[in-house]
Motif scaffolding. Sequence first.
Motif, PDB file in Angstrom:
ATOM      1  N   VAL A  78       0.864  -1.172   0.000  1.00  0.00           N
ATOM      2  CA  VAL A  78       0.000   0.000   0.000  1.00  0.00           C
ATOM      3  C   VAL A  78       0.903   1.225   0.000  1.00  0.00           C
ATOM      4  O   VAL A  78       1.983   1.216   0.596  1.00  0.00           O
ATOM      5  CB  VAL A  78      -0.960   0.002   1.201  1.00  0.00           C
ATOM      6  N   TYR A  79       0.461   2.260  -0.698  1.00  0.00           N
ATOM      7  CA  TYR A  79       1.260   3.469  -0.860  1.00  0.00           C
ATOM      8  C   TYR A  79       0.523   4.682  -0.302  1.00  0.00           C
ATOM      9  O   TYR A  79      -0.707   4.712  -0.238  1.00  0.00           O
ATOM     10  CB  TYR A  79       1.551   3.719  -2.339  1.00  0.00           C
ATOM     11  N   LEU A  80       1.301   5.687   0.051  1.00  0.00           N
ATOM     12  CA  LEU A  80       0.748   6.988   0.381  1.00  0.00           C
ATOM     13  C   LEU A  80       1.576   8.036  -0.353  1.00  0.00           C
ATOM     14  O   LEU A  80       2.720   8.291   0.021  1.00  0.00           O
ATOM     15  CB  LEU A  80       0.762   7.251   1.881  1.00  0.00           C
ATOM     16  N   GLN A  81       1.006   8.573  -1.413  1.00  0.00           N
ATOM     17  CA  GLN A  81       1.662   9.652  -2.149  1.00  0.00           C
ATOM     18  C   GLN A  81       1.310  10.961  -1.475  1.00  0.00           C
ATOM     19  O   GLN A  81       0.123  11.295  -1.358  1.00  0.00           O
ATOM     20  CB  GLN A  81       1.201   9.661  -3.606  1.00  0.00           C
ATOM     21  N   MET A  82       2.319  11.691  -1.050  1.00  0.00           N
ATOM     22  CA  MET A  82       2.111  12.936  -0.308  1.00  0.00           C
ATOM     23  C   MET A  82       2.695  14.090  -1.109  1.00  0.00           C
ATOM     24  O   MET A  82       3.906  14.136  -1.352  1.00  0.00           O
ATOM     25  CB  MET A  82       2.774  12.850   1.065  1.00  0.00           C
ATOM     26  N   ASN A  83       1.838  14.989  -1.530  1.00  0.00           N
ATOM     27  CA  ASN A  83       2.251  16.169  -2.287  1.00  0.00           C
ATOM     28  C   ASN A  83       1.977  17.434  -1.477  1.00  0.00           C
ATOM     29  O   ASN A  83       1.201  17.416  -0.526  1.00  0.00           O
ATOM     30  CB  ASN A  83       1.502  16.221  -3.610  1.00  0.00           C
ATOM     31  N   SER A  84       2.612  18.523  -1.891  1.00  0.00           N
ATOM     32  CA  SER A  84       2.415  19.819  -1.226  1.00  0.00           C
ATOM     33  C   SER A  84       2.573  19.692   0.283  1.00  0.00           C
ATOM     34  O   SER A  84       1.755  20.192   1.064  1.00  0.00           O
ATOM     35  CB  SER A  84       1.029  20.386  -1.563  1.00  0.00           C
ATOM     36  N   LEU A  85       3.634  19.029   0.685  1.00  0.00           N
ATOM     37  CA  LEU A  85       3.856  18.791   2.116  1.00  0.00           C
ATOM     38  C   LEU A  85       4.093  20.105   2.853  1.00  0.00           C
ATOM     39  O   LEU A  85       4.723  21.034   2.324  1.00  0.00           O
ATOM     40  CB  LEU A  85       5.028  17.839   2.305  1.00  0.00           C
ATOM     41  N   GLN A  86       3.605  20.142   4.064  1.00  0.00           N
ATOM     42  CA  GLN A  86       3.729  21.308   4.924  1.00  0.00           C
ATOM     43  C   GLN A  86       4.376  20.903   6.251  1.00  0.00           C
ATOM     44  O   GLN A  86       4.330  19.726   6.632  1.00  0.00           O
ATOM     45  CB  GLN A  86       2.357  21.916   5.174  1.00  0.00           C
ATOM     46  N   PRO A  87       4.986  21.854   6.951  1.00  0.00           N
ATOM     47  CA  PRO A  87       5.628  21.501   8.231  1.00  0.00           C
ATOM     48  C   PRO A  87       4.695  20.777   9.195  1.00  0.00           C
ATOM     49  O   PRO A  87       5.149  19.911   9.958  1.00  0.00           O
ATOM     50  CB  PRO A  87       6.061  22.862   8.775  1.00  0.00           C
ATOM     51  N   GLU A  88       3.415  21.076   9.139  1.00  0.00           N
ATOM     52  CA  GLU A  88       2.471  20.411  10.046  1.00  0.00           C
ATOM     53  C   GLU A  88       2.232  18.948   9.681  1.00  0.00           C
ATOM     54  O   GLU A  88       1.576  18.224  10.430  1.00  0.00           O
ATOM     55  CB  GLU A  88       1.145  21.163  10.096  1.00  0.00           C
ATOM     56  N   ASP A  89       2.757  18.510   8.548  1.00  0.00           N
ATOM     57  CA  ASP A  89       2.686  17.095   8.179  1.00  0.00           C
ATOM     58  C   ASP A  89       3.810  16.286   8.822  1.00  0.00           C
ATOM     59  O   ASP A  89       3.829  15.058   8.693  1.00  0.00           O
ATOM     60  CB  ASP A  89       2.756  16.925   6.663  1.00  0.00           C
ATOM     61  N   THR A  90       4.724  16.948   9.481  1.00  0.00           N
ATOM     62  CA  THR A  90       5.823  16.266  10.154  1.00  0.00           C
ATOM     63  C   THR A  90       5.290  15.328  11.222  1.00  0.00           C
ATOM     64  O   THR A  90       4.533  15.737  12.104  1.00  0.00           O
ATOM     65  CB  THR A  90       6.782  17.288  10.777  1.00  0.00           C
ATOM     66  N   ALA A  91       5.674  14.056  11.122  1.00  0.00           N
ATOM     67  CA  ALA A  91       5.171  13.036  12.047  1.00  0.00           C
ATOM     68  C   ALA A  91       5.821  11.702  11.711  1.00  0.00           C
ATOM     69  O   ALA A  91       6.453  11.553  10.656  1.00  0.00           O
ATOM     70  CB  ALA A  91       3.654  12.906  11.948  1.00  0.00           C
ATOM     71  N   VAL A  92       5.626  10.750  12.595  1.00  0.00           N
ATOM     72  CA  VAL A  92       5.904   9.362  12.268  1.00  0.00           C
ATOM     73  C   VAL A  92       4.636   8.785  11.651  1.00  0.00           C
ATOM     74  O   VAL A  92       3.554   8.902  12.219  1.00  0.00           O
ATOM     75  CB  VAL A  92       6.309   8.540  13.505  1.00  0.00           C
ATOM     76  N   TYR A  93       4.788   8.212  10.480  1.00  0.00           N
ATOM     77  CA  TYR A  93       3.657   7.654   9.743  1.00  0.00           C
ATOM     78  C   TYR A  93       3.642   6.137   9.906  1.00  0.00           C
ATOM     79  O   TYR A  93       4.670   5.469   9.731  1.00  0.00           O
ATOM     80  CB  TYR A  93       3.742   8.029   8.272  1.00  0.00           C
ATOM     81  N   TYR A  94       2.467   5.620  10.236  1.00  0.00           N
ATOM     82  CA  TYR A  94       2.284   4.194  10.468  1.00  0.00           C
ATOM     83  C   TYR A  94       1.265   3.636   9.485  1.00  0.00           C
ATOM     84  O   TYR A  94       0.221   4.247   9.250  1.00  0.00           O
ATOM     85  CB  TYR A  94       1.763   3.943  11.878  1.00  0.00           C
ATOM     86  N   CYS A  95       1.552   2.452   8.962  1.00  0.00           N
ATOM     87  CA  CYS A  95       0.529   1.749   8.212  1.00  0.00           C
ATOM     88  C   CYS A  95      -0.135   0.735   9.139  1.00  0.00           C
ATOM     89  O   CYS A  95       0.481   0.252  10.100  1.00  0.00           O
ATOM     90  CB  CYS A  95       1.087   1.073   6.975  1.00  0.00           C
ATOM     91  N   ALA A  96      -1.379   0.429   8.851  1.00  0.00           N
ATOM     92  CA  ALA A  96      -2.167  -0.460   9.681  1.00  0.00           C
ATOM     93  C   ALA A  96      -3.048  -1.330   8.804  1.00  0.00           C
ATOM     94  O   ALA A  96      -3.417  -0.933   7.698  1.00  0.00           O
ATOM     95  CB  ALA A  96      -3.016   0.343  10.661  1.00  0.00           C
ATOM     96  N   ALA A  97      -3.399  -2.505   9.331  1.00  0.00           N
ATOM     97  CA  ALA A  97      -4.197  -3.464   8.567  1.00  0.00           C
ATOM     98  C   ALA A  97      -5.310  -4.035   9.429  1.00  0.00           C
ATOM     99  O   ALA A  97      -5.143  -4.233  10.641  1.00  0.00           O
ATOM    100  CB  ALA A  97      -3.306  -4.599   8.048  1.00  0.00           C
ATOM    101  N   SER A  98      -6.425  -4.324   8.766  1.00  0.00           N
ATOM    102  CA  SER A  98      -7.549  -4.937   9.458  1.00  0.00           C
ATOM    103  C   SER A  98      -8.351  -5.792   8.488  1.00  0.00           C
ATOM    104  O   SER A  98      -8.549  -5.408   7.329  1.00  0.00           O
ATOM    105  CB  SER A  98      -8.463  -3.862  10.047  1.00  0.00           C
ATOM    106  N   ARG A  99      -8.845  -6.933   8.974  1.00  0.00           N
ATOM    107  CA  ARG A  99      -9.736  -7.766   8.173  1.00  0.00           C
ATOM    108  C   ARG A  99     -11.174  -7.625   8.626  1.00  0.00           C
ATOM    109  O   ARG A  99     -12.073  -8.176   7.992  1.00  0.00           O
ATOM    110  CB  ARG A  99      -9.323  -9.234   8.260  1.00  0.00           C
ATOM    111  N   THR A 100     -11.379  -6.878   9.727  1.00  0.00           N
ATOM    112  CA  THR A 100     -12.716  -6.850  10.327  1.00  0.00           C
ATOM    113  C   THR A 100     -13.312  -5.450  10.444  1.00  0.00           C
ATOM    114  O   THR A 100     -14.420  -5.320  10.934  1.00  0.00           O
ATOM    115  CB  THR A 100     -12.668  -7.463  11.731  1.00  0.00           C
ATOM    116  N   ILE A 101     -12.590  -4.445   9.970  1.00  0.00           N
ATOM    117  CA  ILE A 101     -13.085  -3.093  10.184  1.00  0.00           C
ATOM    118  C   ILE A 101     -14.284  -2.811   9.294  1.00  0.00           C
ATOM    119  O   ILE A 101     -14.382  -3.321   8.176  1.00  0.00           O
ATOM    120  CB  ILE A 101     -11.961  -2.064   9.944  1.00  0.00           C
TER     121      ILE A 101
END
Length: 125
Positions: A78-101
């Motif tokens: 899975v991908y996350l394309q991030m454009n026009s990034l801003q300082p407030e986008d600064t963070a640790v990014y986590y991917c997550a998975a679920s079979r029941t959500i």
Amino acid sequence: VQLQASGGGLVQAGGSLRLSCLAPGRTFSTYDMAWFRQAPGKEREFVAAISSRGGHTSYAGSVKGRFTISRDNAKNTVYLQMNSLQPEDTAVYYCAASRTIISSNRSNPQGYSFWGQGTLVTVSS
């Protein structure tokens, strides 16, 4: 399922990054996937989600129009394309998975059973 996030780094404001999350195994296409992020001193927040076959996506209001979530089930990624990034986008990014959500709960981190290790995105002004 084990999730391996990558692609973070340092970028100037207005720049772009693409995050990837690899989930080895034969069952990737049965999982709904999502990205969350956590900035220093803040709670983990929803960024984007995608259904198991990719037919449904959802985004946080703060990233809508700038970020795009996608998946390639043949590559178990899975991908996350991030454009026009801003300082407030600064963070640790986590991917997550679920079979029941359920669709109405995709933005709730409690709905995801599996998490990657996180990848740091730093946006300088």
